[in-house]
Design an enzyme around this catalytic site. Structure first.
Site, short mmCIF file in Angstrom:
data_model
loop_
_atom_site.label_atom_id
_atom_site.label_comp_id
_atom_site.label_asym_id
_atom_site.label_seq_id
_atom_site.Cartn_x
_atom_site.Cartn_y
_atom_site.Cartn_z
N LYS A 94 -11.33 -0.30 1.99
CA LYS A 94 -10.53 0.92 2.17
C LYS A 94 -11.38 2.11 2.60
O LYS A 94 -10.86 3.07 3.17
CB LYS A 94 -9.76 1.24 0.89
CG LYS A 94 -8.62 0.26 0.60
CD LYS A 94 -7.83 0.68 -0.62
CE LYS A 94 -6.60 -0.21 -0.84
NZ LYS A 94 -6.94 -1.57 -1.27
N HIS A 127 -6.44 3.61 2.90
CA HIS A 127 -5.54 2.83 2.06
C HIS A 127 -4.22 2.69 2.80
O HIS A 127 -3.47 3.66 2.96
CB HIS A 127 -5.34 3.56 0.72
CG HIS A 127 -4.56 2.79 -0.29
ND1 HIS A 127 -3.95 1.58 -0.01
CD2 HIS A 127 -4.26 3.06 -1.60
CE1 HIS A 127 -3.34 1.15 -1.10
NE2 HIS A 127 -3.52 2.02 -2.07
N PHE A 139 1.73 1.97 -7.68
CA PHE A 139 2.43 2.92 -8.55
C PHE A 139 3.61 2.22 -9.23
O PHE A 139 4.23 1.33 -8.67
CB PHE A 139 2.94 4.11 -7.75
CG PHE A 139 1.88 5.11 -7.36
CD1 PHE A 139 0.61 5.06 -7.90
CD2 PHE A 139 2.15 6.12 -6.44
CE1 PHE A 139 -0.36 5.98 -7.55
CE2 PHE A 139 1.19 7.05 -6.08
CZ PHE A 139 -0.06 6.98 -6.64
N GLU A 194 -10.34 -0.97 -12.52
CA GLU A 194 -10.46 -2.29 -11.91
C GLU A 194 -11.79 -2.94 -12.26
O GLU A 194 -11.86 -4.15 -12.52
CB GLU A 194 -10.31 -2.19 -10.39
CG GLU A 194 -10.26 -3.55 -9.71
CD GLU A 194 -9.92 -3.47 -8.23
OE1 GLU A 194 -9.68 -4.53 -7.63
OE2 GLU A 194 -9.92 -2.34 -7.67
N HIS A 218 -8.97 -3.83 -5.02
CA HIS A 218 -8.02 -2.79 -4.65
C HIS A 218 -8.81 -1.54 -4.27
O HIS A 218 -8.51 -0.90 -3.27
CB HIS A 218 -7.07 -2.52 -5.82
CG HIS A 218 -5.95 -1.60 -5.49
ND1 HIS A 218 -5.12 -1.80 -4.40
CD2 HIS A 218 -5.50 -0.45 -6.08
CE1 HIS A 218 -4.22 -0.84 -4.34
NE2 HIS A 218 -4.43 0.00 -5.34
N CYS A 248 1.82 -0.23 -3.43
CA CYS A 248 0.59 -0.71 -2.81
C CYS A 248 0.30 -2.18 -3.13
O CYS A 248 -0.70 -2.72 -2.66
CB CYS A 248 -0.57 0.16 -3.24
SG CYS A 248 -0.31 1.90 -2.81
#
Length: 402
Positions: free
Chosen positions: A326, A331, A390, A307, A296, A160
């Protein structure tokens, strides 16, 4: 050091087939998340996603060529075409104009389809276009062929964070003299039975199937996972002097980028990794006053808390305004960074910051200004965009108004 500016942008997502319609919908706090229509979700625990339901690949490719490209490539071509048209570059040196593409998963739809074919009908029935259409770097390959770009052809495959890393790689290439112009394109289309089923098995997705438009709720106390989205974002980057010389419209300058690795866990984030990526971008930009961060902000319990803590650690008492888009388009995985960079540049252009929709229940661990539910007027001079993936891969980029 060579200065790098953005002179063309394009995007497609579940709220619009172009940058203007999608950004307008985002500012109006609309939501493109709905029940999945591309496959049968009867046996699935997750039945909603940010699908693009009105895109015709024949509008961006010769109909005879459509079968040679997975959906993520088709979406990427659409965004790239818009960005190139927007940049209004009448002529260029092909060998100094490159491509930096990005995708987290790539041709999952065609992989799923041909896996079924090989097991049910045998290997002789597998499409000869299977491998070329599934390869992630074929996005950059097909974009370069269409536009005649013979400079460096790079591909970021960092989950991502890929879209943001593609911007960093393009900027580095221009700074170091590898090219004078770079087309960045990030695309993803993994909304299929295997994609949704895989993320659902990890318990990463929201299961609020009966309320699709309220399912993704970044930073809200009742968030229960992200919603998969699909789409693409594209940016034309070039040397500042070249852009000025040809009278180009400049959306902003790339003044900072940062990259880091967590070395911690394959899926759970660390505080240290995202913090170091943001800190590196902030330092490179010269520690300016950041007016806005496109977070994010996935709507997962772990990411949003982590975050928030990293942002507080970096900025102390001077935390910028923050939002996550998002909640509106889902996402978009490897395309997220590219799409969100386009959103940031349009927010800078129009002097309005997109909201975080579905923010209804404050969370003690997420206690910052997330621009809840309603867009906010603001003349932003510096904007940061974050992407974390990830494997503990992180990216952050900062744009400056010119």
């Amino acid at each position: 050091m060579r200065r790098v500016v953005v002179t063309g942008i394009g995007m497609i997502n579940s709220l619009g087939l172009d940058k203007e319609s999608s950004f307008k919908a985002i500012v109006e706090a609309q939501c493109g998340i709905k029940s999945i229509s591309s496959f049968d979700t009867t046996e699935h625990t997750v039945k909603i996603a940010g699908e693009i339901t009105d895109f015709d690949p024949n509008t961006v490719m010769n109909p005879k060529e459509v079968k040679k490209a997975d959906r993520f490539i088709q979406l990427g071509l659409k965004a790239a075409q818009e960005a190139m048209s927007d940049a209004k570059i009448e002529s260029f040196d092909a060998e100094s104009f490159g491509v930096s593409s990005a995708s987290g998963i790539g041709g999952l739809v065609v992989i799923e389809k041909n896996s079924v074919i090989v097991n049910s009908a045998g290997p002789r029935k597998v499409s000869p276009f299977f491998i070329p259409s599934a390869l992630i770097n074929m996005l950059g390959g097909m974009v370069s062929i269409e536009h005649g770009l013979k400079g460096p052809n790079l591909s970021s495959v960092t989950a991502c964070a890929a879209g943001t890393h593609a911007i960093s790689e393009a900027t580095k290439t221009i700074i170091t003299g590898g090219a004078n112009k770079m087309l960045v394109v990030g695309a993803e289309a993994a909304i299929c039975a295997a994609g949704v089923g895989g993320f659902a098995a990890m318990k990463a997705l929201s299961t609020r199937n009966d309320e699709p438009k309220r399912a993704s709720r970044p930073f809200d106390a009742q968030r229960d996972g992200f919603i998969m989205g699909e789409g693409a974002g594209a940016l034309v980057l070039e040397i500042y002097e070249d852009a000025v010389a040809r009278g180009a419209h400049i959306y902003g300058e790339v003044v900072g980028f940062g990259e880091s690795g967590d070395a911690n866990h394959i899926t759970s984030p660390s505080l240290d990794g995202p913090l170091r990526a943001m800190k590196a971008a902030y330092k490179m930009a010269g520690f300016p006053k950041i007016d806005y961060i496109n977070a994010h902000g996935t709507s997962t319990p772990a990411n949003d808390k982590n975050e928030t803590a990293a942002i507080k650690e970096l900025f102390g008492e001077n935390v910028p305004q923050i939002s996550s888009t998002k909640g509106q388009i889902g996402h978009c995985l490897g395309a997220a960074g590219a799409i969100e960079a386009v959103i940031c540049l349009m927010a800078m252009r129009d002097e309005i910051l997109p909201p975080t929709i579905n923010y209804e229940n404050p969370d003690a661990d997420c206690d910052l200004d997330y621009i809840p539910n309603v867009a906010r007027k603001c003349r932003a001079e510096y904007i940061m965009s974050n992407s974390f993936g990830f494997g503990g891969t992180n990216g952050s980029v900062i744009f400056k108004r010119l």
